[in-house]
Scaffold this active site. Structure first.
Site, PDB file in Angstrom:
ATOM      1  N   ASP A 227       0.583  -1.241   0.197  1.00 39.33           N
ATOM      2  CA  ASP A 227       0.474  -0.143   0.207  1.00 39.33           C
ATOM      3  C   ASP A 227       0.800   0.942   0.123  1.00 39.33           C
ATOM      4  O   ASP A 227       0.133   2.056   0.888  1.00 39.33           O
ATOM      5  CB  ASP A 227      -1.303   0.259   1.411  1.00 39.33           C
TER       6      ASP A 227
ATOM      7  N   ASP B  10       3.029   0.654  -5.127  1.00 37.16           N
ATOM      8  CA  ASP B  10       1.545   0.199  -5.817  1.00 37.16           C
ATOM      9  C   ASP B  10       1.135   1.871  -6.295  1.00 37.16           C
ATOM     10  O   ASP B  10       1.677   0.990  -7.230  1.00 37.16           O
ATOM     11  CB  ASP B  10       0.280   0.607  -3.876  1.00 37.16           C
TER      12      ASP B  10
ATOM     13  N   ASP C 290      -3.018   7.846  -5.583  1.00 41.77           N
ATOM     14  CA  ASP C 290      -4.751   8.011  -5.425  1.00 41.77           C
ATOM     15  C   ASP C 290      -4.881   8.482  -4.933  1.00 41.77           C
ATOM     16  O   ASP C 290      -4.583   9.820  -3.671  1.00 41.77           O
ATOM     17  CB  ASP C 290      -4.252   6.595  -4.369  1.00 41.77           C
TER      18      ASP C 290
ATOM     19  N   ARG D 201      -4.586   2.427 -15.813  1.00 40.14           N
ATOM     20  CA  ARG D 201      -5.213   3.542 -14.263  1.00 40.14           C
ATOM     21  C   ARG D 201      -4.579   4.921 -15.180  1.00 40.14           C
ATOM     22  O   ARG D 201      -3.662   5.898 -14.276  1.00 40.14           O
ATOM     23  CB  ARG D 201      -4.924   3.444 -13.047  1.00 40.14           C
TER      24      ARG D 201
END
Length: 372
Positions: A159, A184, A188, A239
């Site tokens: 993470d 990760d 985010d 992404r």
């Protein structure tokens, strides 16, 4: 869309001339045809923000336009590349008062744990070359943060994101950063964090590049709004971004050689893709849809993508769902009055390719006198 177009050095500023809740038809404005190679080249926005040190404040385009960072605080000088202690970046970022943080050293800061950034901070890397590795920045329950002209590379651990924005953070601007190779994500944005602009950043050597909305159970993420513009996604796998619930405006980005897809719309998301350049490698379909069930709904749903004036190169295919044609989704002019957008030409592609990410730019003079 707006029909008052001021031009300067090839820039075009959209201005809202439609009723607040009206969604204009696609291509209502007409981008100028590509200019000959010997005429004015298009250029990136924000030419004025390096005139003085604090000229960055409240200058972001898009949803992050109100971010002032540490405008109202004193200068704070980072003099050490140590992870913590006097003169370190971590020591500056934990302080509660507004600060405009600058660097007196260049080099790599190896973080042993996430570096938490408190509200009203500008982390301004102009004038030096600072790289963060090991872990990343965490923007948790904070507001008015500007991160400018830094490099992020080599983040390790479960993470571990280069920049993690959650929960409940707002008024954030990430500008001119180079991001690569974290375990990760690179950026985010989750848990009701909103009013964020990501501009002029360079993403490379990475898989899951940018996530907006972490889980279909977090229905509070319907409030999230993000603008992504003039960024270069250089061979990153997927992404760019992947979105749940949020409203996302993307314009004048260059996405090249994705490994799975370029942009993914999942549960209830709305993505307005405007004048971006999608250049395929082996994978040709740019847009992907995933169906998920929001925690407070009985049926599954996907998201929506509206493509306006995008350029698809090297056999790239949009892959738009037919349901997206004429769908009821947001338009940026409902939320902000102007933004700079160019026709997606080869000239624009070259500029975004070469002029994004960390830049060797001098630190401007500070013309504001602040006392502690």
């Amino acid at each position: 869309m707006g029909n008052a177009h001021g031009q300067r050095h090839g820039h075009r500023k959209h201005r809202n001339s439609v009723p607040h809740n009206t969604v204009p038809p696609s291509h209502k404005y007409d981008p100028q045809p590509p200019a000959p190679s010997n005429s004015n080249m298009p250029s990136l926005p924000y030419a004025h923000v390096d005139s003085t040190l604090r000229a960055l404040a409240a200058q972001a385009e898009g949803f992050g336009r109100f971010a002032v960072g540490g405008l109202h605080g004193p200068l704070c000088h980072v003099t050490s590349l140590a992870d913590d202690g006097p003169g370190s970046l971590r020591d500056a970022c934990r302080r509660k008062e507004p600060l405009w943080i600058v660097f007196e050293v260049s080099g790599t800061i190896h973080l042993s744990s996430y570096l938490s950034v408190s509200s009203h901070k500008t982390i301004d890397g102009r004038g030096q070359r600072i790289k963060l590795s090991g872990k990343g920045l965490r923007l948790k329950e904070c507001e008015h943060v500007i991160i400018c002209n830094l490099e992020f590379e080599g983040g390790r651990g479960h993470d571990v994101d280069a920049i993690q924005i959650k929960p409940n953070s707002k008024h954030i601007w990430i500008d001119r950063c180079t991001l690569s190779d974290f375990d990760d994500g690179l950026i985010d944005i989750t848990r009701e964090s909103t009013d964020i602009t990501i501009s002029r950043c360079h993403f490379s050597q990475h898989d899951k590049t940018m996530l907006i909305g972490a889980d279909p159970s977090h229905v509070g993420d319907r409030c999230m709004r993000v603008t992504i513009h003039h960024c270069f996604f250089n061979g990153t796998r997927q992404r760019h971004p992947r979105v749940r619930f949020a409203k996302v405006h993307m314009y004048n980005n260059y996405i090249r050689n994705w490994g799975i897809y370029a942009v993914c719309a999942s549960v209830e998301s709305q993505i307005f893709s405007q004048h971006n350049i999608y250049e395929a490698g082996q994978k040709k379909v740019a847009f992907k849809y995933l169906t998920e069930k929001a925690a407070d709904k009985d049926v599954e749903a996907t998201g929506h993508i509206r493509s306006e004036g995008d350029l698809f190169l090297n056999g790239a295919q949009p892959g738009l769902m037919t349901e997206d044609v004429g769908c009821n989704m947001f338009h940026p002019s409902e939320h902000y009055p102007s933004w700079t957008v160019e026709a997606p030409t080869d000239d624009l592609k070259q500029i975004v390719h070469h002029c994004t990410g960390w830049q060797s730019v001098a630190r401007p003079a500070d013309q504001t006198v602040c006392t502690q």
